[in-house]
Design an enzyme around this catalytic site. Structure first.
Site, PDB file in Angstrom:
ATOM      1  N   LYS A  69       0.707  -1.156   0.051  1.00  0.00           N
ATOM      2  CA  LYS A  69      -0.473   0.001  -0.156  1.00  0.00           C
ATOM      3  C   LYS A  69       0.755   0.832   0.342  1.00  0.00           C
ATOM      4  O   LYS A  69       1.756   1.377   0.693  1.00  0.00           O
ATOM      5  CB  LYS A  69      -0.663  -0.072   1.310  1.00  0.00           C
ATOM      6  CG  LYS A  69      -1.723   1.134   1.270  1.00  0.00           C
ATOM      7  CD  LYS A  69      -2.845   1.369   2.407  1.00  0.00           C
ATOM      8  CE  LYS A  69      -2.421   1.749   3.010  1.00  0.00           C
ATOM      9  NZ  LYS A  69      -2.450   2.897   3.725  1.00  0.00           N
ATOM     10  N   ASP A 113      -3.300   4.359  -2.034  1.00  0.00           N
ATOM     11  CA  ASP A 113      -4.351   4.619  -1.695  1.00  0.00           C
ATOM     12  C   ASP A 113      -4.519   6.067  -1.416  1.00  0.00           C
ATOM     13  O   ASP A 113      -4.064   7.030   0.012  1.00  0.00           O
ATOM     14  CB  ASP A 113      -4.155   4.396   0.157  1.00  0.00           C
ATOM     15  CG  ASP A 113      -5.009   4.273   1.386  1.00  0.00           C
ATOM     16  OD1 ASP A 113      -6.105   5.044   0.752  1.00  0.00           O
ATOM     17  OD2 ASP A 113      -4.552   4.234   2.910  1.00  0.00           O
ATOM     18  N   LYS A 115      -7.518   7.943  -1.509  1.00  0.00           N
ATOM     19  CA  LYS A 115      -8.778   8.880  -0.631  1.00  0.00           C
ATOM     20  C   LYS A 115      -9.008   9.702  -1.952  1.00  0.00           C
ATOM     21  O   LYS A 115      -9.575  10.586  -1.249  1.00  0.00           O
ATOM     22  CB  LYS A 115      -8.603   8.907   0.810  1.00  0.00           C
ATOM     23  CG  LYS A 115      -8.256   7.465   1.743  1.00  0.00           C
ATOM     24  CD  LYS A 115      -8.188   7.998   2.846  1.00  0.00           C
ATOM     25  CE  LYS A 115      -7.828   6.911   3.904  1.00  0.00           C
ATOM     26  NZ  LYS A 115      -6.923   6.768   3.537  1.00  0.00           N
ATOM     27  N   ASP A 135     -13.131  14.335  -5.358  1.00  0.00           N
ATOM     28  CA  ASP A 135     -13.006  15.420  -5.928  1.00  0.00           C
ATOM     29  C   ASP A 135     -14.814  15.468  -7.066  1.00  0.00           C
ATOM     30  O   ASP A 135     -15.700  14.543  -6.961  1.00  0.00           O
ATOM     31  CB  ASP A 135     -11.904  15.540  -6.837  1.00  0.00           C
ATOM     32  CG  ASP A 135     -12.147  17.055  -6.891  1.00  0.00           C
ATOM     33  OD1 ASP A 135     -12.546  17.730  -7.763  1.00  0.00           O
ATOM     34  OD2 ASP A 135     -10.581  17.279  -6.678  1.00  0.00           O
ATOM     35  N   THR A 195     -11.980   6.156  10.541  1.00  0.00           N
ATOM     36  CA  THR A 195     -12.321   5.622  11.594  1.00  0.00           C
ATOM     37  C   THR A 195     -11.494   7.048  12.544  1.00  0.00           C
ATOM     38  O   THR A 195     -11.989   6.670  14.126  1.00  0.00           O
ATOM     39  CB  THR A 195     -11.037   4.422  12.279  1.00  0.00           C
ATOM     40  OG1 THR A 195      -9.855   4.658  11.480  1.00  0.00           O
ATOM     41  CG2 THR A 195     -11.708   3.338  11.090  1.00  0.00           C
ATOM     42  N   ARG A 218       3.707  -1.352  10.654  1.00  0.00           N
ATOM     43  CA  ARG A 218       4.288  -1.160  11.508  1.00  0.00           C
ATOM     44  C   ARG A 218       4.909  -2.660  12.225  1.00  0.00           C
ATOM     45  O   ARG A 218       6.176  -3.032  12.056  1.00  0.00           O
ATOM     46  CB  ARG A 218       4.234  -0.501  12.656  1.00  0.00           C
ATOM     47  CG  ARG A 218       4.512   0.649  12.507  1.00  0.00           C
ATOM     48  CD  ARG A 218       3.702   1.884  12.982  1.00  0.00           C
ATOM     49  NE  ARG A 218       2.401   1.578  13.052  1.00  0.00           N
ATOM     50  CZ  ARG A 218       1.169   2.914  13.923  1.00  0.00           C
ATOM     51  NH1 ARG A 218       1.785   3.593  14.343  1.00  0.00           N
ATOM     52  NH2 ARG A 218       0.112   2.627  13.769  1.00  0.00           N
TER      53      ARG A 218
HETATM   54  O1  C5P Z   1       1.783   0.059  10.780  1.00  0.00           O
HETATM   55  P1  C5P Z   1      -0.084  -0.169  10.538  1.00  0.00           P
HETATM   56  O2  C5P Z   1      -0.764  -1.559  11.031  1.00  0.00           O
HETATM   57  O3  C5P Z   1      -1.148   0.409  11.603  1.00  0.00           O
HETATM   58  O4  C5P Z   1      -0.609   0.269   9.457  1.00  0.00           O
HETATM   59  C1  C5P Z   1      -1.708   0.261   8.706  1.00  0.00           C
HETATM   60  C2  C5P Z   1      -2.152   1.280   8.040  1.00  0.00           C
HETATM   61  O5  C5P Z   1      -3.489   1.376   7.232  1.00  0.00           O
HETATM   62  C3  C5P Z   1      -1.344   3.214   7.184  1.00  0.00           C
HETATM   63  O6  C5P Z   1      -0.756   3.190   6.053  1.00  0.00           O
HETATM   64  C4  C5P Z   1      -2.228   3.609   8.365  1.00  0.00           C
HETATM   65  O7  C5P Z   1      -2.246   4.853   7.629  1.00  0.00           O
HETATM   66  C5  C5P Z   1      -3.875   2.770   7.419  1.00  0.00           C
HETATM   67  N1  C5P Z   1      -5.179   2.837   8.219  1.00  0.00           N
HETATM   68  C6  C5P Z   1      -5.294   3.127   9.286  1.00  0.00           C
HETATM   69  N2  C5P Z   1      -6.594   2.648   9.163  1.00  0.00           N
HETATM   70  C7  C5P Z   1      -7.963   3.161   8.908  1.00  0.00           C
HETATM   71  C8  C5P Z   1      -7.269   3.421   7.026  1.00  0.00           C
HETATM   72  C9  C5P Z   1      -6.101   3.088   7.164  1.00  0.00           C
HETATM   73  O8  C5P Z   1      -4.699   2.194  10.084  1.00  0.00           O
HETATM   74  N3  C5P Z   1      -9.041   3.043   8.765  1.00  0.00           N
END
Ligand code: C5P
Length: 232
Positions: A31, A58, A60, A63, A118, A210
């Protein structure tokens, strides 16, 4: 079989390429989000595609329909596999995104809708004029609206898939962030699911950042998550 997508949350093309090479075979889907794309642009998408990987872009989009359709076409030209739009962009915008993607035939990027960020709670929804609906009500309403107008799937919590899927078209994609293997650092995520829970709940794609990107051995971390997914 659910797919694993790794969130390539780094700042430079060089770091992105190094990470993708380091992780290697266990992951074939990445992603690319706003931070990396704004820094490095389409070159980083091309670099990840050139390494033989699939890309979830991603950004989003939200427009006017014509602009979103053209942006989706640009994504299609780059060969991206998944893209996001905001469902609140409206019916014509969602349809325009769907039609622009469809021009790529078998290689069409799938369009995912974001229903409610979220980060928003009920009072945030009230601030933007959405009154008398809980975030969960709004997620369901927007999910029906988006998939009814051509979105291929949704980005949502692993915990929401079970209640949403019976009310949405068969084949809807459910892409779920907030996934943490047991024992992994939670970070800033609030409602986390293990990979097994997400797969069991019906997620078609798990987004993990992460726990893989910051692991001492990212390839081993990715393999462990894939094994957990496969064991379900
Ligand atoms: O590091 P981590 O596993 O938390 O990363 C989750 C990824 O998913 C990040 O790129 C974050 O921006 C994205 N994301 C999220 N929650 C959402 C939408 C996208 O954690 N509701």
């Amino acid at each position: 079989m659910s797919e694993l997508i790794v969130a390539l949350d780094v700042q430079t093309r060089q770091e992105a390429v190094e990470k993708v090479k380091l992780i290697g075979d266990p992951v074939d889907f990445y992603k690319i989000g706003l931070e990396l794309f704004t820094a490095e642009g389409p070159d980083v998408v091309k670099a990840v595609k050139d390494l033989g990987k699939k890309v979830f872009l991603d950004l989003k989009f939200h427009d006017i329909p014509n602009t979103v359709a053209k942006a989706v076409k640009s994504g299609g030209r780059l060969g991206v596999d998944l893209m996001t739009i905001h469902a609140v962009g409206g019916k014509a915008m969602i349809r325009a995104a769907h039609e622009a993607a469809a021009e790529y035939g078998a290689a069409a990027p799938k369009i995912l809708a974001v229903t409610v960020l979220t980060s928003l709670d009920q009072s945030d929804l009230a601030d933007i004029g959405i009154l008398g609906r809980t975030p969960a009500d709004q997620v369901l309403a927007m999910a029906k609206f988006a998939t009814g107008n051509g979105a291929d799937g949704l980005v949502c919590s692993a915990f929401d898939v079970g209640s949403l899927s019976p009310q949405l078209p068969l084949g809807t994609l459910f892409v779920t962030p907030g996934v943490r293997p047991a024992g992994a650092a939670v970070g800033d995520q609030k409602r986390i699911a293990t990979p097994a829970t997400a797969v069991r709940g019906g997620a078609t794609h798990l987004v993990v950042g992460r726990p893989i990107m910051a692991a001492p051995d990212p390839a081993a971390a990715a393999r462990a998550i894939r094994a957990e997914m496969a064991a379900v």
